[in-house]
Design a protein around this motif. Structure first.
Motif, PDB file in Angstrom:
ATOM      1  N   GLN A  34       6.013 -57.051  12.913  1.00 37.29           N
ATOM      2  CA  GLN A  34       6.657 -58.303  11.820  1.00 37.29           C
ATOM      3  C   GLN A  34       8.124 -58.287  12.425  1.00 37.29           C
ATOM      4  OE1 GLN A  34       7.595 -56.361   8.164  1.00 37.29           O
ATOM      5  NE2 GLN A  34       5.129 -55.117   8.336  1.00 37.29           N
ATOM      6  N   GLU A  76       9.837 -61.716   9.338  1.00 39.51           N
ATOM      7  CA  GLU A  76      10.108 -62.461   8.300  1.00 39.51           C
ATOM      8  C   GLU A  76      11.213 -61.398   7.751  1.00 39.51           C
ATOM      9  OE1 GLU A  76       6.961 -60.317   6.281  1.00 39.51           O
ATOM     10  OE2 GLU A  76       4.890 -61.200   7.083  1.00 39.51           O
ATOM     11  N   ALA A 102       7.886 -51.457   9.053  1.00 39.73           N
ATOM     12  CA  ALA A 102       8.230 -52.397  10.251  1.00 39.73           C
ATOM     13  C   ALA A 102       8.272 -52.374  11.705  1.00 39.73           C
ATOM     14  CB  ALA A 102       9.232 -53.646   9.433  1.00 39.73           C
TER      15      ALA A 102
END
Length: 1492
Positions: free
Chosen positions: A744, A773, A787
């Motif tokens: 991510q 994101e 993440a």
């Protein structure tokens, strides 16, 4: 029809082509002939090939047993002498050429020589291989046969012993046998076209085999083809059927045990009246009747052989057709005309080459005229034009005969094709030949759809898609896609990609074509030489040995089993094993055709009586796999272009081909498979590139989308399984892998930021790291940490740091803290290693695809680094075990020290992620292989030099360790400069060695002189050996190693980037699925996994980032987008192909050739037009001159002249008459030409009688015909009391009363009173060429009745079938045995009877009254003369046709007719007339032949 009579010696030698009625041949006469052709072809493929000597032995034993020759048994002196002036027998041979018994036969003495009695059959003595010295040593086959040899035996010889494939077409070339001149352009066109049609269709060309005339033209055409580059495409089979007794130098062919080879000398100068064989023919059948110098002996046998071959069925790829035959005519004389007439009469199409001369030109000149214009005077004019030298020999009767034959030939225009150079769009003879066959097929047994389907089967068998496009797929017939399914399947099996493309263009949809049964049928018909076929047979054999009592039948799950071996276990089986209750069946509508192979009907694959249709999941995929496993490049390319999931399909094809190439024994086939695999990899790259340019995100979705059609795998998995490095190294795929690698996190985060956050955790919350994101970016604390630490790049670097810490701690323990009792540092190493063991165990049992433990274990150990890990762990366990035992503490430390090296080597795998070090590590791995081979070479020199040196210097050294040192160790160190001090005797010191070898720390002294304390070995020899050793090892081998390294580096350097990118995936996937915590903290993750898997039973799943199953709507949209971009890729590929310089040059060359041909044709058309206009002008001028002469004469005599003398001006003719007008004239005139036609056929049916030729203009009795002298014929009948007298004498006929009721017989004609001359009635329709009553019962009219029984055609629901708005009608017809004609179920009637005799025999007796009532209620539709071939001048048939129509399908009488016999569907000509056929038993062979 009687065989053609042999022509006399000295007459013009011409080739014969006549087709006689079918003669039933007993196949049982020949051993092993009672088999179908499919089994024959199959049996020739499967057995192991025989050696050349074995074939010769088989031939030498088989031919004398089955093939005979003719030999004269009775020498009778002939009045004629031989060419050398010697006395000869009536057979033509000299006394010396006869057996001794033949000169003194007691039983024949005083009798006349009779070939039927005095010529016997004996085993042939001439067969084998034939070569023509000095002509390239081309080897052919030959055999001498008796003229009575059955055609089945010769056909068996050609197909089984000579190894000829069954032809798709038979071309019989006939014409002038003497040398003749042809225009150079026409000769070139003929040669090129003839060979092209033979080579492309797989035809046999049959000629007379001699080196003259038309046979020489054919031979030279084959020679020119063999010298061209296209000769490699296939040999042209040219069969010469010649007369043995007319061959010059035939003595060299006589070899009683076979000539292998026999040399034949071509001597045209010394041949005299004989002929030589043509050296360009490939096979010779030499027909022997026991005579010498008699031409034409071969004609009857050739006729029967051609007829026999044309009746055979060629079955290939699901298409079963009778072998078509065509006659090609060049030049020729009277014999050629007879040949053409016989061919046309028997339904064989003929191609006449205009411009070749004589007969061919005569027929070509009148072929476009209506038959009424082909008069005796016109033929006489043409003969004087084309037969100038021999025109004086033509008598009036002969001209009449020629006129009649030419009229009959031209009347059947559908069998006659005129090849005119430069006219009617004709450019090639091959097209004219094939068009002639198609035109002929339209007029035979096939009508409507069957007609078009039969033509399509012919085109497929010939593999001529150009003919199919121009002649079959036209506006004249609208093809339904379902009608093409059987032929499409046949084209697939026989590997005809152009036809597959044509069918797809005409509406065939693969999704409708491929069903379970069709697919199974395709796999059952794999090529036996195909590797996939062998693998399938192996699977079936294993299943048979395992459990099946009987041999199992091939099923699709067997195919799936082999495919899974090829595709890899990452895919699920493509075809599941069927349940016992589930059997897929088909019920698709199909055309009414018959296509059989090995007893299985292709038509039955599409039509079943019951059941449901079961289509496969992806029919295009199934066909693509079927084509790929057979390495059919063009076919697979066409099918791939129709595929939906095209990237996955291309990668799967690449994988299958690469796996098959590994097992393929044939090197060429293996290379072709690898090339095709690379091509499909490039296709996958091309389509993916188009997708990636259009939309990166959707393109990456295609990579990880689960493809149900390809065994629930993904494109990325298929590429990895196939080792498609070019595809995996694509920028789009690498971008996706990089995206997965960073998780991510944004990929533009610097690596230093990641390491900084790993070391200083709180920096995560400062915004130093950016996320891809926005959700983790917006959330705080745990979400950002999760993440970050689950990203594969972070997991990897944490593990790297952990591994470095492990190695540092391990090294510290080994060097500093290795105590008898393990310290806490050492115990920490044990815990650390235990976490590594747990991680390796997790990797071993990690099975998200549910492949099974065995497969996962094999997959795990296939990786080199996993093997290294396991070896390091096992070494550590061994060292730990020794270390914990006090007595083996030191060995344990040694083992652990060595184990440390293995753990350090594991660092290389970690460095592979680096773009700089990764490729270099790959190069090092490749160089290790070079080092291995180098060490093998080095060992040879080290050991050889070491042993020689040790043996020369040291005597009887018994210590093994010192032997090893002297032989290997010292020799190896010598390479690096450590030369032994005593080898040259200069530094020899007795104190440095042990004289007896007793000191374990000193080497044994070399051979020395004890008195002088000096070495005794030959110093010069040891120095020489040392120099040679250093020369070869230091200079040669080390430089060789450097060269190998350099070559490997250059070779691998080009692909290291691809290899690194390919291997990068494995590392990314490993850390993508690895728990985020590094060892030893990873034990906590393992504990969590243990609870989930063992306690909670939650199965392992692959992360969606690497394998994602989409929703149906999303998947359908994605695939549609992929198909659209695939079309763009194909268009771009085609455009780039056309833009290539080589292709542009070829296109320009083709256009130039086309322009040159058009200009030549235009010139020919113009010259032809001028010639026609001049001829027309000359004719008009001549007629005008005659008219003026008549006017002047009349005026001069002051009279008006007789009306009959006025000349009639011929109408002005344009040079090119419009086809429509010409067609209208023919249509208006040719249905009967105004006269009976069948009644004038030269051969009277069922008899040897030949009619007197009667041309059209001589048919009416009123026209004078002075030479008319017809033969008299009346057939013998058993029922003498029921028929008229024979009629050869006038007395018995005087009692017959004509034109009135003669007792029970009605001798009145429907056409009024007829003329009676010399006591015999005259046919009211004119002359027939035969007197008597023939095979009819009565003189005068023979009355018959023909009922026309009709009903509406109905479907299964009872509704009337329609075509457009018209109703379809069925008519009851019969087909008599030994006849190809369909006829109405009627015939002659007994006096006073209503029903015809044959209709009575067909019907049951109890139904006679009902049928009589039906006929009485019927409508009379015709009453009058029937043009029947049995009619004569004095007897003819007149009939009444009564129409009986059943409007209601439930009619009682209709049901009775249905119960009489089977009703079968036939298709009528013209408009789609439908009929219902009633088969007649063989006993009813007589009856009317009134055609429907």
């Amino acid at each position: 029809m009687e065989p053609l009579a042999p022509r006399r010696a000295g007459s013009e030698q011409e080739e014969g082509f006549g087709v006689q009625p079918r003669r039933v041949t007993d196949l049982g006469m020949v051993p092993n002939l009672r088999r179908s052709h499919s089994s024959l072809c199959k049996s020739r493929r499967l057995p192991c090939p025989l050696s050349s000597s074995e074939k010769q032995e088989n031939l030498s034993s088989w031919i004398p047993e089955n093939i005979k020759k003719k030999e004269c048994l009775y020498f009778v002196e002939s009045a004629k002498l031989s060419d050398a002036g010697r006395v000869v027998c009536m057979c033509g041979y000299t006394r010396e050429q006869h057996l001794e018994e033949a000169t003194k036969p007691l039983s024949f003495r005083g009798k006349e020589w009779d070939p039927k009695k005095h010529v016997q059959e004996v085993p042939t003595d001439a067969f084998g291989d034939i070569v023509f010295p000095g002509l390239g040593q081309k080897v052919g086959k030959y055999v001498r046969v008796s003229q009575d040899t059955p055609s089945s035996v010769i056909y068996h010889l050609m197909t089984q012993h000579w190894g000829l494939d069954v032809p798709n077409l038979l071309i019989s070339v006939t014409g002038g046998a003497k040398n003749f001149n042809m225009k150079l352009r026409l000769k070139s066109i003929f040669r090129r076209g003839l060979v092209k049609v033979a080579q492309t269709t797989g035809a046999w060309i049959i000629t007379g085999g001699s080196h003259t005339g038309v046979m020489k033209q054919v031979g030279e055409a084959v020679r020119d083809f063999s010298l061209s580059s296209s000769y490699k495409e296939g040999e042209v089979i040219t069969i010469g059927v010649a007369t043995w007794g007319t061959i010059h130098n035939r003595e060299g062919l006589v070899h009683p045990t076979g000539g292998f080879p026999a040399e034949y000398v071509l001597d045209e100068e010394g041949q005299g009246k004989l002929t030589c064989l043509d050296s360009n023919h490939s096979h010779f059948i030499l027909v022997d009747d026991g005579t010498h110098g008699q031409y034409g002996v071969e004609i009857p046998l050739r006729t029967k052989l051609e007829k026999f071959i044309s009746e055979q069925t060629k079955e290939r790829g699901g298409v079963a057709i009778k072998i078509p035959i065509v006659c090609v005519v060049l030049e020729g004389g009277p014999g050629t005309l007879h040949t053409i007439y016989n061919a046309i009469t028997n339904g064989t199409p003929c191609v006449i080459v205009e411009g070749s001369g004589r007969v061919a030109d005569v027929i070509a000149q009148v072929a476009n005229r209506p038959v009424s214009e082909i008069t005796i005077s016109l033929i006489q004019q043409k003969l004087s034009m084309f037969f100038q030298e021999m025109f004086e020999t033509f008598t009036e009767s002969r001209v009449v005969e020629w006129t009649k034959k030419i009229q009959d030939i031209v009347r059947r225009r559908q069998l006659l094709t005129i090849f005119r150079e430069g006219k009617d769009g004709q450019q090639d003879v091959d097209v004219a030949i094939l068009q002639a066959l198609l035109k002929a097929s339209r007029s035979q047994d096939h009508f409507g759809h069957e007609n078009w389907d039969h033509q399509l089967k012919l085109a497929v068998a010939w593999n001529r898609v150009d003919i199919a496009r121009s002649e079959i797929f036209t506006d004249q017939w609208q093809w339904k896609p379902s009608d093409l399914h059987p032929t499409m399947t046949a084209a697939l099996i026989s590997n005809k990609p152009e036809f597959v493309k044509l069918f797809l263009e005409n509406g065939v949809r693969l999704k409708e074509l491929v069903t379970w049964d069709t697919l199974l049928y395709l796999y059952e018909n794999l090529e036996p030489s195909c590797l996939f076929h062998c693998k399938l047979q192996k699977v079936l054999a294993e299943e048979h040995l395992a459990c099946a009592p009987a041999a199992p039948r091939l099923q699709m799950h067997h195919v799936a089993q082999v495919l899974r071996e090829l595709l890899g276990d990452s895919t699920q089986p493509l075809y599941p094993r069927p349940k016992h209750s589930d059997r897929p069946r088909l019920s698709l509508p199909v055309p009414h055709i018959k296509l059989n192979v090995q007893g299985v009907s292709l038509r039955s694959l599409y039509k079943r009586s019951s059941g449901h249709v079961t289509f496969t999941m992806d029919p295009v995929r199934d066909l693509l796999i079927w084509a790929i496993v057979q390495n059919r490049r063009e076919l697979a390319g066409i099918i791939w272009a129709q595929s939906q999931d095209c990237i996955a399909a291309a990668l799967a094809c690449s994988k299958i081909l690469k796996e098959l190439s590994k097992e393929e024994e044939d090197t060429d086939s293996s290379e072709e498979m690898l090339a095709l695999a690379d091509e499909y990899e490039q296709r996958a790259i091309g389509v993916f590139t188009e997708c990636y340019r259009k939309d990166e995100e959707r393109a990456q979705k295609l990579l990880i989308r689960v493809s149900e059609a390809w065994g629930k795998t993904t494109c990325l998995q298929l590429a990895l399984e196939a080792k498609d490095m070019k595809f995996v190294s694509h920028g789009g795929i690498q971008a996706f892998l990089t995206k997965v690698w960073w998780g991510q996190l944004c990929v533009d985060n610097g690596l230093w930021r990641v390491i900084l956050c790993m070391l200083a955790f709180p920096l995560l919350f400062t915004g130093l790291i950016s996320f891809r994101e926005k959700r983790p970016q917006a959330l705080g604390g745990p979400a950002r940490a999760r993440a970050f630490f689950t990203a594969p790049v972070v997991v990897f670097h944490l593990n790297v740091l952990s591994y470095f810490a492990f190695l540092c701690l391990f090294a510290y323990v080994l060097m500093v803290d290795f105590q008898p009792t393990p310290s806490w540092c050492e115990r920490l190493i044990y815990l650390w290693l235990f976490s590594l063991v747990c991680e390796e165990t997790r990797q071993l049992f990690y099975d998200p695809d549910e492949s099974g433990l065995v497969k996962m274990a094999s997959l795990y150990f296939s990786d080199f680094w996993n093997k290294l890990d396991v070896a390091a762990i096992m070494f550590f366990i061994a060292g730990l075990t020794c270390r914990l035992i006090p007595s083996t503490l030191y060995p344990g430390r040694i083992i652990l020290s060595l184990d440390f090296i293995m753990f350090c080597l594991r660092l290389m795998h970690i460095f592979t992620v680096s773009k700089t070090l990764g490729p270099k590590i790959i190069i090092v791995k490749r160089m290790m292989k070079d080092v291995f081979f180098f060490l093998f070479l080095l060992a040879v020199w080290v050991v050889s030099f070491g042993v020689a040196k040790q043996a020369i210097l040291i005597h009887n050294e018994s210590r093994v360790d010192w032997i090893f040192r002297g032989v290997v160790y010292h020799s190896y160190l010598t390479i690096f400069g450590q030369i032994p001090a005593y080898i040259d005797g200069v530094n020899f010191d007795v104190d440095q060695c042990s004289p007896n070898g007793t000191d374990p720390y000193k080497p044994k002294c070399p051979e020395s002189d004890a008195a002088r304390q000096a070495p005794a070995f030959p110093e010069w020899l040891t120095v020489l050996l040392l120099c040679l050793y250093l020369l070869f090892t230091n200079i040669l081998l080390l430089n060789l190693l450097i060269a190998m390294f350099n070559y490997t580096f250059q070779q691998v350097q080009e692909h290291t980037d691809q290899i690194w990118k390919f291997q990068r995936h494995d590392l990314i996937e490993e850390y993508h699925g690895r728990p985020p915590a590094p060892p030893p903290f990873i034990l906590l993750s393992h504990l969590q996994l243990l609870v989930k898997r063992v306690v909670l039973k939650i199965p392992a799943k692959r992360h969606k980032q690497l394998k994602n199953k989409l929703e149906k709507n999303e998947e359908a949209a994605l695939l549609s987008w992929e198909i659209y971009l695939k079309e763009n890729f194909l268009q771009n590929q085609q455009y780039q192909h056309h833009q290539q310089p080589e292709q542009k040059i070829r296109d320009i060359s083709s256009k130039v050739d086309t322009m040159v041909e058009l200009l030549d044709m235009d010139r020919l058309k113009r010259s032809s037009s001028v010639e026609q206009r001049l001829a027309s002008l000359e004719e008009q001028v001549a007629q005008t001159t005659r008219a003026l002469h008549w006017i002047v004469t009349t005026l001069k005599d002051s009279g008006f002249g007789s009306e009959a003398g006025v000349p009639t001006l011929a109408p002005q003719k344009a040079c090119d008459e419009p086809d429509a007008d010409l067609g209208a004239r023919r249509k208006a005139e040719e249905p009967g030409d105004g006269y009976h036609v069948n009644a004038r056929h030269l051969l009277y049916p069922s008899s040897p009688v030949t009619r007197f030729p009667v041309p059209n203009e001589k048919v009416p009795w009123e026209v004078e015909f002075t030479i008319y002298d017809p033969p008299f014929y009346t057939a013998e009948r058993k029922d003498v009391a029921l028929v008229d007298p024979v009629g050869d004498t006038p007395q018995p006929l005087s009692k017959i009363t004509y034109n009135a009721l003669d007792g029970p017989r009605d001798r009145r004609s429907f056409h009024g009173a007829y003329v009676v001359r010399d006591g015999l009635p005259l046919n009211p329709m004119g002359r027939t060429g035969l007197r008597g009553r023939g095979s009819l019962s009565y003189f005068g009219p023979n009355h018959a009745l023909h009922p026309v029984v009709t009903r509406w055609r109905r479907n299964q629901d009872g509704a009337i079938c329609r075509k457009s708005i018209k109703k379809m009608l069925e008519v009851l017809v019969v087909k008599w045995p030994l006849s190809e004609l369909w006829a109405l179920p009627g015939g002659s009637r007994e006096p006073g009877e209503m029903l015809p005799q044959k209709l009575k025999q067909i019907l049951r007796q109890e139904s006679w009254p009902a049928v009589e009532n039906l006929l009485k209620q019927g409508v009379e539709v015709y009453k009058g003369y029937v043009d029947d071939p049995r009619n004569t001048d004095n007897a003819w048939i007149e009939t009444v046709a009564i129409s009986v129509h059943f409007q209601d399908q439930n009619d009682v009488e209709l049901k009775r007719l249905n119960s009489v016999g089977g009703w079968a569907l036939v298709v009528g000509s013209g408009r789609s007339r439908w009929g219902c056929a009633l088969y007649v038993p063989p006993g009813l062979q007589e009856g009317s032949s009134a055609q429907t």
